[in-house]
Motif scaffolding. Structure first.
Motif, mmCIF file in Angstrom:
data_model
loop_
_atom_site.group_PDB
_atom_site.id
_atom_site.type_symbol
_atom_site.label_atom_id
_atom_site.label_comp_id
_atom_site.label_asym_id
_atom_site.label_seq_id
_atom_site.Cartn_x
_atom_site.Cartn_y
_atom_site.Cartn_z
ATOM 1 N N THR A 1 0.823 -1.207 0.000
ATOM 2 C CA THR A 1 0.000 0.000 0.000
ATOM 3 C C THR A 1 0.854 1.253 0.000
ATOM 4 O O THR A 1 0.427 2.307 -0.449
ATOM 5 N N ILE B 1 -16.227 2.604 5.071
ATOM 6 C CA ILE B 1 -15.509 1.966 3.965
ATOM 7 C C ILE B 1 -15.163 3.011 2.908
ATOM 8 O O ILE B 1 -14.027 3.083 2.440
ATOM 9 N N GLU C 1 -11.512 4.384 1.619
ATOM 10 C CA GLU C 1 -11.121 4.355 0.208
ATOM 11 C C GLU C 1 -10.677 5.729 -0.266
ATOM 12 O O GLU C 1 -9.737 5.850 -1.040
ATOM 13 N N SER D 1 -4.773 2.333 5.570
ATOM 14 C CA SER D 1 -5.639 1.654 4.612
ATOM 15 C C SER D 1 -6.183 0.375 5.216
ATOM 16 O O SER D 1 -5.529 -0.270 6.028
ATOM 17 N N ALA D 2 -7.393 0.045 4.860
ATOM 18 C CA ALA D 2 -8.038 -1.135 5.436
ATOM 19 C C ALA D 2 -9.082 -1.662 4.476
ATOM 20 O O ALA D 2 -9.701 -0.912 3.735
ATOM 21 N N SER D 3 -9.266 -2.963 4.495
ATOM 22 C CA SER D 3 -10.287 -3.586 3.664
ATOM 23 C C SER D 3 -11.626 -3.536 4.379
ATOM 24 O O SER D 3 -11.688 -3.344 5.594
ATOM 25 N N SER D 4 -12.697 -3.722 3.620
ATOM 26 C CA SER D 4 -14.031 -3.628 4.208
ATOM 27 C C SER D 4 -14.214 -4.672 5.303
ATOM 28 O O SER D 4 -14.809 -4.394 6.346
ATOM 29 N N GLY D 5 -13.684 -5.846 5.074
ATOM 30 C CA GLY D 5 -13.804 -6.911 6.069
ATOM 31 C C GLY D 5 -13.176 -6.550 7.395
ATOM 32 O O GLY D 5 -13.747 -6.804 8.462
ATOM 33 N N SER D 6 -12.025 -5.918 7.330
ATOM 34 C CA SER D 6 -11.346 -5.594 8.581
ATOM 35 C C SER D 6 -12.035 -4.437 9.294
ATOM 36 O O SER D 6 -12.034 -4.376 10.529
#
Lengths: 179, 179
Positions: free
Chosen positions: A87, B20, B24, B32-37
DNA sequence: TGAGTCATGTAACCTGTTACATGATTTG
DNA sequence: CAAATCATGTAACAGGTTACATGACTCA
Protein backbone atom coordinates in the motif's frame (compact mmCIF):
# COMPACT_ATOMS: atom_id res chain seq x y z
CA UNK A 1 8.76 -10.65 4.78
CA UNK A 2 9.45 -14.02 3.17
CA UNK A 3 11.25 -12.19 0.38
CA UNK A 4 13.40 -10.21 2.77
CA UNK A 5 14.50 -13.50 4.35
CA UNK A 6 15.23 -14.97 0.92
CA UNK A 7 17.34 -11.93 0.18
CA UNK A 8 19.23 -12.12 3.47
CA UNK A 9 19.96 -15.80 2.87
CA UNK A 10 21.20 -14.95 -0.62
CA UNK A 11 23.55 -12.36 0.88
CA UNK A 12 24.79 -15.00 3.30
CA UNK A 13 23.41 -18.38 4.33
CA UNK A 14 22.76 -18.16 8.06
CA UNK A 15 20.86 -19.43 11.06
CA UNK A 16 17.58 -18.35 12.60
CA UNK A 17 19.51 -16.50 15.25
CA UNK A 18 21.61 -14.75 12.63
CA UNK A 19 18.46 -13.61 10.85
CA UNK A 20 16.98 -12.34 14.10
CA UNK A 21 20.13 -10.29 14.74
CA UNK A 22 20.08 -9.06 11.15
CA UNK A 23 16.52 -7.83 11.57
CA UNK A 24 17.33 -6.13 14.88
CA UNK A 25 20.30 -4.35 13.34
CA UNK A 26 20.34 -3.10 9.80
CA UNK A 27 17.29 -4.59 8.16
CA UNK A 28 14.96 -2.83 10.60
CA UNK A 29 15.41 0.18 8.32
CA UNK A 30 13.53 -1.71 5.69
CA UNK A 31 11.39 -4.20 7.54
CA UNK A 32 10.86 -5.12 11.14
CA UNK A 33 9.89 -8.51 12.48
CA UNK A 34 9.82 -10.37 15.76
CA UNK A 35 11.80 -13.55 16.30
CA UNK A 36 8.62 -15.63 16.34
CA UNK A 37 7.52 -14.41 12.96
CA UNK A 38 10.94 -15.02 11.47
CA UNK A 39 10.79 -18.62 12.69
CA UNK A 40 7.31 -19.03 11.24
CA UNK A 41 8.34 -17.55 7.90
CA UNK A 42 11.40 -19.80 7.85
CA UNK A 43 9.23 -22.90 8.38
CA UNK A 44 6.89 -21.83 5.60
CA UNK A 45 9.79 -21.22 3.22
CA UNK A 46 11.17 -24.66 4.06
CA UNK A 47 7.78 -26.28 3.37
CA UNK A 48 7.59 -24.50 0.03
CA UNK A 49 11.09 -25.62 -0.85
CA UNK A 50 12.36 -22.07 -1.30
CA UNK A 51 15.07 -22.54 1.30
CA UNK A 52 16.87 -25.59 2.64
CA UNK A 53 19.03 -26.52 5.60
CA UNK A 54 22.66 -26.27 4.53
CA UNK A 55 24.15 -27.68 7.71
CA UNK A 56 23.31 -28.56 11.27
CA UNK A 57 25.84 -28.54 14.07
CA UNK A 58 25.55 -31.70 16.14
CA UNK A 59 24.04 -31.62 19.62
CA UNK A 60 20.70 -30.74 21.17
CA UNK A 61 20.32 -27.20 19.89
CA UNK A 62 22.99 -27.14 17.24
CA UNK A 63 23.15 -24.19 14.88
CA UNK A 64 21.13 -24.75 11.73
CA UNK A 65 22.25 -22.82 8.67
CA UNK A 66 19.64 -22.08 6.01
CA UNK A 67 20.32 -21.43 2.36
CA UNK A 68 18.12 -20.25 -0.51
CA UNK A 69 17.36 -22.94 -3.08
CA UNK A 70 17.26 -22.40 -6.83
CA UNK A 71 13.45 -22.16 -6.61
CA UNK A 72 13.88 -19.59 -3.88
CA UNK A 73 16.30 -17.59 -5.99
CA UNK A 74 13.74 -17.57 -8.80
CA UNK A 75 10.96 -16.48 -6.43
CA UNK A 76 13.19 -13.71 -5.11
CA UNK A 77 14.04 -12.57 -8.61
CA UNK A 78 10.36 -12.47 -9.60
CA UNK A 79 9.59 -10.42 -6.53
CA UNK A 80 12.43 -7.97 -7.19
CA UNK A 81 11.47 -7.40 -10.81
CA UNK A 82 7.70 -7.77 -10.43
CA UNK A 83 4.88 -5.47 -9.40
CA UNK A 84 5.72 -3.02 -6.62
CA UNK A 85 2.98 -4.35 -4.36
CA UNK A 86 2.33 -2.82 -0.98
CA UNK A 87 0.00 0.00 0.00
CA UNK A 88 2.86 2.25 0.85
CA UNK A 89 5.80 3.36 -1.29
CA UNK A 90 8.32 2.81 1.47
CA UNK A 91 7.09 -0.74 2.04
CA UNK A 92 7.03 -1.45 -1.68
CA UNK A 93 10.31 0.13 -2.69
CA UNK A 94 12.82 0.18 0.15
CA UNK A 95 13.18 -3.58 0.70
CA UNK A 96 13.79 -4.03 -3.01
CA UNK A 97 16.24 -1.14 -3.12
CA UNK A 98 18.11 -2.70 -0.22
CA UNK A 99 18.69 -5.87 -2.25
CA UNK A 100 19.03 -4.28 -5.68
CA UNK A 101 22.74 -5.13 -5.85
CA UNK A 102 21.75 -8.80 -6.04
CA UNK A 103 20.20 -8.27 -9.49
CA UNK A 104 22.20 -8.30 -12.69
CA UNK A 105 23.31 -4.72 -13.42
CA UNK A 106 21.13 -4.42 -16.51
CA UNK A 107 18.00 -5.31 -14.51
CA UNK A 108 18.50 -2.60 -11.92
CA UNK A 109 17.61 0.60 -13.72
CA UNK A 110 14.17 -0.60 -14.88
CA UNK A 111 13.35 -1.44 -11.26
CA UNK A 112 14.44 2.04 -10.14
CA UNK A 113 12.30 3.54 -12.90
CA UNK A 114 9.28 1.64 -11.69
CA UNK A 115 9.92 2.90 -8.18
CA UNK A 116 9.96 6.43 -9.52
CA UNK A 117 6.75 5.78 -11.44
CA UNK A 118 5.12 4.32 -8.37
CA UNK A 119 6.11 7.40 -6.37
CA UNK A 120 4.73 9.61 -9.13
CA UNK A 121 1.45 7.67 -9.21
CA UNK A 122 1.07 8.01 -5.44
CA UNK A 123 1.69 11.72 -5.81
CA UNK A 124 -1.04 11.99 -8.44
CA UNK A 125 -3.50 10.37 -6.03
CA UNK A 126 -2.58 12.81 -3.30
CA UNK A 127 -2.90 15.75 -5.68
CA UNK A 128 -6.36 14.57 -6.65
CA UNK A 129 -7.23 14.37 -2.96
CA UNK A 130 -5.93 17.91 -2.49
CA UNK A 131 -8.09 19.23 -5.30
CA UNK A 132 -11.05 17.43 -3.82
CA UNK A 133 -10.39 19.11 -0.47
CA UNK A 134 -9.94 22.50 -2.15
CA UNK A 135 -13.21 22.10 -4.02
CA UNK A 136 -15.39 21.56 -1.00
CA UNK A 137 -16.53 24.38 1.23
CA UNK A 138 -15.80 23.81 4.87
CA UNK A 139 -18.33 24.78 7.53
CA UNK A 140 -16.86 27.17 10.10
CA UNK A 141 -16.95 24.68 12.97
CA UNK A 142 -14.72 22.28 10.98
CA UNK A 143 -12.10 24.84 9.98
CA UNK A 144 -9.54 23.64 12.50
CA UNK A 145 -10.12 19.96 11.94
CA UNK A 146 -9.73 20.34 8.19
CA UNK A 147 -6.60 22.45 8.68
CA UNK A 148 -4.89 19.48 10.34
CA UNK A 149 -6.13 17.12 7.65
CA UNK A 150 -4.63 19.50 5.10
CA UNK A 151 -1.39 19.53 7.05
CA UNK A 152 -1.33 15.71 6.92
CA UNK A 153 -1.89 15.87 3.20
CA UNK A 154 0.84 18.49 2.87
CA UNK A 155 3.26 16.11 4.61
CA UNK A 156 2.31 13.36 2.20
CA UNK A 157 2.73 15.65 -0.80
CA UNK A 158 6.15 16.81 0.34
CA UNK A 159 7.33 13.23 0.96
CA UNK A 160 5.90 12.15 -2.35
CA UNK A 161 7.68 14.91 -4.28
CA UNK A 162 10.89 14.07 -2.50
CA UNK A 163 10.49 10.39 -3.36
CA UNK A 164 9.85 11.08 -7.05
CA UNK A 165 12.98 13.18 -7.47
CA UNK A 166 15.08 10.89 -5.29
CA UNK A 167 14.23 7.71 -7.20
CA UNK A 168 14.39 9.66 -10.46
CA UNK A 169 17.90 10.88 -9.70
CA UNK A 170 19.05 7.41 -8.71
CA UNK A 171 17.64 5.92 -11.90
CA UNK A 172 19.18 8.74 -14.00
CA UNK A 173 22.56 8.01 -12.50
CA UNK A 174 22.00 4.29 -13.10
CA UNK A 175 22.52 3.48 -9.43
CA UNK A 176 24.55 4.77 -6.49
CA UNK A 177 27.72 6.51 -7.72
CA UNK A 178 30.24 5.22 -5.21
CA UNK A 179 30.63 1.65 -6.40
CA UNK B 1 -7.01 0.99 13.10
CA UNK B 2 -9.57 0.92 15.91
CA UNK B 3 -8.46 4.42 16.84
CA UNK B 4 -8.81 5.69 13.30
CA UNK B 5 -12.40 4.43 13.31
CA UNK B 6 -13.05 6.09 16.66
CA UNK B 7 -11.71 9.32 15.19
CA UNK B 8 -13.83 9.07 12.06
CA UNK B 9 -16.93 8.44 14.13
CA UNK B 10 -16.07 11.46 16.27
CA UNK B 11 -15.82 13.58 13.12
CA UNK B 12 -19.22 12.26 12.05
CA UNK B 13 -21.32 9.32 13.23
CA UNK B 14 -21.74 7.05 10.23
CA UNK B 15 -22.43 3.58 8.89
CA UNK B 16 -20.10 0.74 7.99
CA UNK B 17 -20.50 1.66 4.36
CA UNK B 18 -19.66 5.28 5.08
CA UNK B 19 -16.50 4.20 6.86
CA UNK B 20 -15.51 1.97 3.97
CA UNK B 21 -15.91 4.89 1.56
CA UNK B 22 -13.98 7.14 3.93
CA UNK B 23 -11.09 4.68 3.98
CA UNK B 24 -11.12 4.36 0.21
CA UNK B 25 -11.05 8.10 -0.21
CA UNK B 26 -9.17 10.43 2.08
CA UNK B 27 -8.13 8.29 5.01
CA UNK B 28 -6.08 6.00 2.78
CA UNK B 29 -3.40 8.70 3.09
CA UNK B 30 -3.09 7.79 6.70
CA UNK B 31 -4.26 4.22 6.99
CA UNK B 32 -5.64 1.65 4.61
CA UNK B 33 -8.04 -1.14 5.44
CA UNK B 34 -10.29 -3.59 3.66
CA UNK B 35 -14.03 -3.63 4.21
CA UNK B 36 -13.80 -6.91 6.07
CA UNK B 37 -11.35 -5.59 8.58
CA UNK B 38 -13.42 -2.46 9.16
CA UNK B 39 -16.42 -4.63 9.94
CA UNK B 40 -14.36 -6.75 12.29
CA UNK B 41 -12.93 -3.71 14.07
CA UNK B 42 -16.43 -2.23 14.37
CA UNK B 43 -17.70 -5.42 16.03
CA UNK B 44 -14.80 -5.40 18.46
CA UNK B 45 -15.36 -1.75 19.32
CA UNK B 46 -19.05 -2.49 19.94
CA UNK B 47 -18.15 -5.41 22.23
CA UNK B 48 -15.78 -3.19 24.18
CA UNK B 49 -18.44 -0.50 24.47
CA UNK B 50 -16.30 2.14 22.75
CA UNK B 51 -18.92 2.74 20.09
CA UNK B 52 -22.69 2.23 19.97
CA UNK B 53 -25.42 2.05 17.37
CA UNK B 54 -27.02 5.47 17.11
CA UNK B 55 -29.82 4.47 14.76
CA UNK B 56 -30.96 1.69 12.48
CA UNK B 57 -33.15 2.24 9.46
CA UNK B 58 -35.98 -0.31 9.37
CA UNK B 59 -35.97 -3.14 6.83
CA UNK B 60 -33.77 -6.14 6.06
CA UNK B 61 -30.45 -4.36 5.50
CA UNK B 62 -31.25 -0.97 6.94
CA UNK B 63 -28.44 1.52 7.40
CA UNK B 64 -26.87 1.32 10.87
CA UNK B 65 -25.22 4.47 12.13
CA UNK B 66 -22.44 4.09 14.69
CA UNK B 67 -21.35 6.70 17.21
CA UNK B 68 -18.41 6.90 19.61
CA UNK B 69 -19.38 6.51 23.27
CA UNK B 70 -17.90 8.50 26.14
CA UNK B 71 -15.58 5.55 26.89
CA UNK B 72 -14.57 5.58 23.23
CA UNK B 73 -13.85 9.29 23.34
CA UNK B 74 -11.62 8.71 26.37
CA UNK B 75 -9.80 5.85 24.64
CA UNK B 76 -9.29 8.01 21.59
CA UNK B 77 -7.96 10.87 23.69
CA UNK B 78 -5.52 8.56 25.47
CA UNK B 79 -4.31 7.26 22.12
CA UNK B 80 -3.85 10.75 20.71
CA UNK B 81 -1.89 12.05 23.68
CA UNK B 82 -0.11 8.79 24.57
CA UNK B 83 3.02 7.04 23.36
CA UNK B 84 3.69 7.30 19.64
CA UNK B 85 3.63 3.53 19.16
CA UNK B 86 4.27 1.98 15.77
CA UNK B 87 7.52 0.83 14.23
CA UNK B 88 7.39 3.52 11.63
CA UNK B 89 7.13 7.29 12.08
CA UNK B 90 4.51 7.67 9.38
CA UNK B 91 2.32 5.01 10.97
CA UNK B 92 2.81 6.51 14.42
CA UNK B 93 2.41 10.18 13.60
CA UNK B 94 0.24 10.74 10.53
CA UNK B 95 -3.02 9.23 11.82
CA UNK B 96 -2.71 11.34 14.96
CA UNK B 97 -1.86 14.45 12.96
CA UNK B 98 -4.92 13.84 10.82
CA UNK B 99 -7.17 13.98 13.89
CA UNK B 100 -5.22 16.59 15.85
CA UNK B 101 -7.96 19.18 15.40
CA UNK B 102 -10.18 17.03 17.61
CA UNK B 103 -7.96 17.75 20.62
CA UNK B 104 -8.27 20.86 22.76
CA UNK B 105 -5.94 23.51 21.30
CA UNK B 106 -3.61 23.48 24.32
CA UNK B 107 -3.06 19.72 23.94
CA UNK B 108 -1.93 19.93 20.33
CA UNK B 109 1.54 21.44 20.49
CA UNK B 110 2.89 18.86 22.98
CA UNK B 111 1.75 16.12 20.62
CA UNK B 112 3.51 17.81 17.69
CA UNK B 113 6.65 18.13 19.82
CA UNK B 114 6.60 14.44 20.57
CA UNK B 115 6.24 13.68 16.88
CA UNK B 116 9.32 15.81 16.24
CA UNK B 117 11.18 14.00 19.02
CA UNK B 118 10.17 10.65 17.66
CA UNK B 119 11.42 11.66 14.22
CA UNK B 120 14.66 12.84 15.78
CA UNK B 121 15.09 9.58 17.68
CA UNK B 122 14.54 7.56 14.50
CA UNK B 123 17.15 9.72 12.81
CA UNK B 124 19.64 9.03 15.59
CA UNK B 125 19.17 5.27 15.07
CA UNK B 126 19.79 5.63 11.34
CA UNK B 127 22.87 7.73 11.95
CA UNK B 128 24.23 5.07 14.27
CA UNK B 129 23.59 2.50 11.55
CA UNK B 130 25.41 4.70 9.07
CA UNK B 131 28.45 4.94 11.33
CA UNK B 132 28.37 1.21 11.77
CA UNK B 133 28.36 0.74 8.00
CA UNK B 134 31.17 3.28 7.59
CA UNK B 135 33.25 1.53 10.21
CA UNK B 136 33.28 -1.87 8.57
CA UNK B 137 35.50 -2.70 5.65
CA UNK B 138 33.67 -4.16 2.71
CA UNK B 139 35.14 -7.03 0.70
CA UNK B 140 35.44 -6.19 -2.99
CA UNK B 141 32.79 -8.68 -4.10
CA UNK B 142 30.21 -6.95 -1.90
CA UNK B 143 30.95 -3.39 -3.03
CA UNK B 144 27.84 -3.12 -5.20
CA UNK B 145 25.52 -4.80 -2.77
CA UNK B 146 26.59 -2.50 0.04
CA UNK B 147 26.28 0.53 -2.24
CA UNK B 148 22.56 -0.16 -2.61
CA UNK B 149 22.19 -0.76 1.11
CA UNK B 150 23.86 2.61 1.64
CA UNK B 151 21.47 4.17 -0.85
CA UNK B 152 18.53 2.75 1.11
CA UNK B 153 19.99 4.20 4.27
CA UNK B 154 20.52 7.53 2.52
CA UNK B 155 16.84 7.59 1.60
CA UNK B 156 15.90 6.93 5.20
CA UNK B 157 18.24 9.64 6.45
CA UNK B 158 16.86 12.19 4.01
CA UNK B 159 13.25 11.35 4.93
CA UNK B 160 14.13 11.45 8.60
CA UNK B 161 15.76 14.87 8.36
CA UNK B 162 12.79 16.14 6.43
CA UNK B 163 10.41 14.77 9.06
CA UNK B 164 12.30 16.37 11.94
CA UNK B 165 12.23 19.84 10.40
CA UNK B 166 8.67 19.47 9.17
CA UNK B 167 7.24 18.46 12.53
CA UNK B 168 9.53 20.98 14.22
CA UNK B 169 8.23 23.81 12.05
CA UNK B 170 4.63 22.81 12.61
CA UNK B 171 5.14 22.69 16.37
CA UNK B 172 6.99 26.04 16.30
CA UNK B 173 4.07 27.63 14.51
CA UNK B 174 1.69 26.00 16.99
CA UNK B 175 -0.24 24.29 14.20
CA UNK B 176 -1.17 24.90 10.58
CA UNK B 177 -1.31 28.66 9.90
CA UNK B 178 -4.41 28.83 7.71
CA UNK B 179 -7.15 28.23 10.26
C1' DT C 1 -35.25 -4.90 -16.42
C1' DG C 2 -30.70 -5.01 -15.71
C1' DA C 3 -26.53 -2.66 -14.09
C1' DG C 4 -24.61 -0.22 -10.65
C1' DT C 5 -24.23 1.28 -6.10
C1' DC C 6 -25.69 1.40 -1.38
C1' DA C 7 -25.51 -1.54 2.50
C1' DT C 8 -24.46 -5.33 5.87
C1' DG C 9 -22.70 -9.66 7.07
C1' DT C 10 -19.86 -14.24 7.40
C1' DA C 11 -16.13 -17.46 7.62
C1' DA C 12 -11.94 -19.41 6.35
C1' DC C 13 -7.47 -18.06 6.13
C1' DC C 14 -2.86 -15.86 6.49
C1' DT C 15 0.67 -13.33 8.72
C1' DG C 16 2.74 -11.88 12.47
C1' DT C 17 3.04 -11.16 17.72
C1' DT C 18 3.48 -12.56 22.46
C1' DA C 19 5.21 -15.04 25.79
C1' DC C 20 7.23 -18.61 27.11
C1' DA C 21 10.33 -23.11 27.26
C1' DT C 22 14.66 -25.24 26.45
C1' DG C 23 19.41 -25.95 26.18
C1' DA C 24 24.45 -24.75 24.72
C1' DT C 25 28.37 -21.76 24.92
C1' DT C 26 31.08 -17.97 26.39
C1' DT C 27 33.12 -14.96 29.67
C1' DG C 28 33.77 -12.06 33.85
C1' DC D 1 30.00 -20.78 38.73
C1' DA D 2 26.75 -17.41 37.49
C1' DA D 3 25.16 -14.36 34.06
C1' DA D 4 24.87 -13.13 29.50
C1' DT D 5 24.41 -14.39 25.04
C1' DC D 6 23.89 -17.76 21.48
C1' DA D 7 20.46 -20.70 19.68
C1' DT D 8 16.00 -23.12 18.49
C1' DG D 9 11.37 -24.08 19.24
C1' DT D 10 6.14 -23.87 20.52
C1' DA D 11 1.37 -22.60 21.02
C1' DA D 12 -2.18 -19.44 21.81
C1' DC D 13 -3.69 -15.33 20.06
C1' DA D 14 -4.62 -10.91 17.53
C1' DG D 15 -5.32 -8.34 13.53
C1' DG D 16 -6.35 -8.04 9.06
C1' DT D 17 -7.51 -9.97 4.21
C1' DT D 18 -10.09 -12.54 0.90
C1' DA D 19 -13.88 -13.93 -1.09
C1' DC D 20 -18.20 -14.49 -1.04
C1' DA D 21 -23.45 -14.07 0.31
C1' DT D 22 -27.40 -11.23 0.81
C1' DG D 23 -30.62 -7.74 -0.06
C1' DA D 24 -32.49 -2.87 -1.08
C1' DC D 25 -32.59 1.12 -3.96
C1' DT D 26 -31.83 3.97 -8.16
C1' DC D 27 -31.89 5.14 -12.74
C1' DA D 28 -30.94 4.66 -17.73
Amino acid sequence: MAHVILGLLLLAPQSLYGLIKNFEAGVALVYSASSGSIKRALDTLLDRGLIEVASVEPGGRGKKVYRTTEAGRQEFHDWMTGELSGTNLEVAALPRLFFLGLLDPEDRTPVLRRMQQRAAADLVDLTALEQHLDAMTVPAEHREIVAYQRATLAYGLASGRHAVTWFGDLADRGGPEHL
